[in-house]
Design an enzyme around this catalytic site. Structure first.
Site, short mmCIF file in Angstrom:
data_model
loop_
_atom_site.label_atom_id
_atom_site.label_comp_id
_atom_site.label_asym_id
_atom_site.label_seq_id
_atom_site.Cartn_x
_atom_site.Cartn_y
_atom_site.Cartn_z
N ARG A 47 0.81 -1.22 -0.26
CA ARG A 47 -0.22 0.00 0.07
C ARG A 47 0.50 1.50 -0.05
NH1 ARG A 47 -3.56 -0.47 4.67
NH2 ARG A 47 -1.51 -1.05 5.82
N LYS A 106 -6.69 -16.60 6.78
CA LYS A 106 -8.24 -17.09 7.70
C LYS A 106 -9.58 -16.40 6.91
CE LYS A 106 -6.22 -14.55 10.27
NZ LYS A 106 -4.85 -15.09 11.16
N GLY A 135 -1.00 -20.53 12.72
CA GLY A 135 0.55 -19.81 12.04
C GLY A 135 1.18 -20.85 11.76
N ILE A 137 2.20 -24.21 12.58
CA ILE A 137 1.37 -25.92 13.06
C ILE A 137 0.71 -26.07 11.78
CG2 ILE A 137 0.25 -26.99 14.52
CD1 ILE A 137 -0.08 -24.86 16.68
N LYS A 206 -11.38 -19.41 11.85
CA LYS A 206 -10.27 -20.77 11.99
C LYS A 206 -10.73 -22.12 11.91
CE LYS A 206 -6.33 -17.66 13.27
NZ LYS A 206 -5.92 -17.45 14.85
N GLY A 305 2.55 -14.93 13.90
CA GLY A 305 4.14 -13.82 14.07
C GLY A 305 5.12 -14.18 13.10
#
Ligand SMILES: NC(=O)c1ccc[n+]([C@@H]2O[C@H](COP(=O)([O-])OP(=O)(O)OC[C@H]3O[C@@H](n4cnc5c(N)ncnc54)[C@H](OP(=O)(O)O)[C@@H]3O)[C@@H](O)[C@H]2O)c1
Length: 429
Positions: A47, A106, A135, A137, A206, A305
């Site tokens: 942007r 998501k 994230g 996992i 999620k 993160g």
């Protein structure tokens, strides 16, 4: 190994995108070996073009994301802008112009996953989104591929790190909600506007994605029952401790009734301290999967993160690039089971109810009668009284949410019930 590089367009270069670009550069040689061809960052849409972006060639930066995805020579578009628009239009445009897509979005997948999958299929391209849930996992691929031969019955998880951090603080220090939220904000675990996290919208998105994949059915964000965790109090934690439990914001997707439907919900719940999810501390995420043949599996790790999320994005990017080279596509949407989503009233679980009542003879019997009239069987009752007022804590056996709602409505009408202090579901037993 092919020498001509596969071209990657990066849409968004914020918390996640900047880490995707960094790993693409620093691990370039390894990634090339694993894919069978080098990958080249062909453009970066943002942007604010004048912002300094370390490690990014300014010549690649553009504000015209649409032109970038329409170029025609792009092999894979990585969408890490977030939100519904322009992300949705950019992804469908990417498919139309021959690119596969990796996304971490998501919100968009929970709302429009079916249409996006259809667009990918129509154009013979891949849509991968491991980073959209929990994230770093690995969860989407294990559900979609590793467990494709099994029958998943339940997915129960902590899928939002912000709320887990807050609840963990409340549990370990006795802090109230606001105090714990303030600390989460100061430490960067909560955003300035924490609504999406604390009201459960993020976890609900999620849950919709997980339920759809786990049960081979279409589950949208609107199908997910959602309660946030802003009403959880220090005294709820004290009650939980009395029961050998703690409180977590859980996403729960399960087959309902005789297995002919599914339910998906997000709400705070008490879980026994002996349950593996009870020991998930701080901002970590964990998801418990129960299936016929595998039994119980737990997936645990950092759920957000920049670098952890980029790890999941890069895993998808490698998979999609490999598919690209072999002329194949990975698994698309699997919604053949088409199980309907049952309303929250059909959910069956246990409940912990705290009532403020008049401390006089006969109250306990009156309250017990209301539970019995609604078919809700009581497991334990604990009464503490002082100065004519008493607190009554009732823990039920398993009952439907509709029966429990009817019970609570009737209890509120009793003269001797001053108020319903809290209602908390008890899970994981
Ligand atoms: N952050 C996480 O821990 C995490 C974890 C899992 C999943 N995700 C998902 O990853 C996605 C990205 O999250 P993030 O935290 O990286 O967001 P972010 O830090 O806000 O970055 C968003 C990026 O998109 C760019 N952007 C915004 N609107 C744009 C537009 N119209 N056209 C082109 N570029 C635009 C921004 O440009 P500027 O840089 O110029 O502002 C920025 O680079 C979201 O879907 C999020 O849900 C994030």
């Amino acid at each position: 190994m092919r020498t001509r590089p596969l071209k990657v367009a990066l849409l968004g270069c914020g918390v996640v995108g900047s880490e995707v670009a960094r790993i693409m550069t620093t691990h370039a040689d390894d990634l090339a070996q694993r894919i069978g061809a080098p990958i080249e960052l062909a453009g970066v849409a943002v942007r604010r073009p004048s912002k300094v972006r370390e490690g990014i060639d300014p010549a690649l930066v553009t504000t015209d994301a649409t032109a970038l995805v329409k170029r025609g020579d792009i092999d894979v578009v990585v969408e890490v802008i977030g939100g519904i628009e322009p992300a949705r239009t950019l992804i469908t445009t990417a498919f139309e112009h021959g690119a596969s897509v990796v996304s971490a979005n998501k919100a968009l997948l929970a709302q429009d996953g079916a249409a996006l999958h259809a667009a990918a299929e129509q154009h013979g391209r891949d849509l991968y989104y491991e980073a959209a849930v929990a994230g770093a996992i690995p969860l989407i691929r294990p559900l979609r591929e590793s467990l494709a031969g099994d029958k998943v019955n339940r997915v129960l998880g902590i899928v939002n790190g912000t709320t887990n951090f807050i609840l963990d603080k409340m549990d370990s220090t006795g802090a109230g909600y606001q105090e714990a939220l303030d600390e989460a904000t100061a430490l960067g675990y909560a955003e300035a506007d924490p609504t999406a996290d604390v009201e459960g919208f993020d976890a609900a998105a999620k849950a919709a994605i997980l339920a759809g994949i786990a049960f081979h059915s279409r589950v949208r964000l609107d199908d997910v029952y959602r309660e946030g965790m802003t009403e959880v109090t220090a005294s709820d934690f004290a009650s939980a401790k009395n029961m050998g439990c703690t409180i977590k914001l859980l996403a729960i997707c399960e087959r309902a009734g005789d297995g002919g439907s599914v339910t998906a919900r997000v709400h705070p719940a008490m879980i026994p301290l002996t349950h593996p999810l009870a020991s998930v501390r701080g901002a970590y995420n964990a998801v418990f999967v129960e299936s016929d043949a595998s039994g119980q599996l737990m997936f645990y790790g950092p759920g957000a993160g920049g670098a952890p999320t980029a790890s999941a994005v890069l895993g998808d990017l490698v998979a999609v690039c490999r598919n690209r080279l072999s002329g194949a596509t990975g698994p698309g949407e699997s919604a053949y089971a088409a199980l309907p989503v049952s309303p929250m009233g059909d959910v069956v679980t246990r409940y912990h109810i705290s009532l403020d009542v008049a401390d006089k003879p006969g109250v306990l019997a009156q309250v017990a009668t209301v539970f019995a009239e609604h078919g809700v069987s009581i497991d334990t009752v604990r009464q503490t009284g002082k100065d004519g007022e008493a607190s009554l804590v009732v823990v039920t056996h398993r009952a439907s949410d509709a029966s429990l709602s009817g019970t609570v409505e009737a209890l509120r009408k009793l003269d001797t019930v001053r108020g319903v202090a809290s209602i908390m579901r008890v899970e994981g037993e």
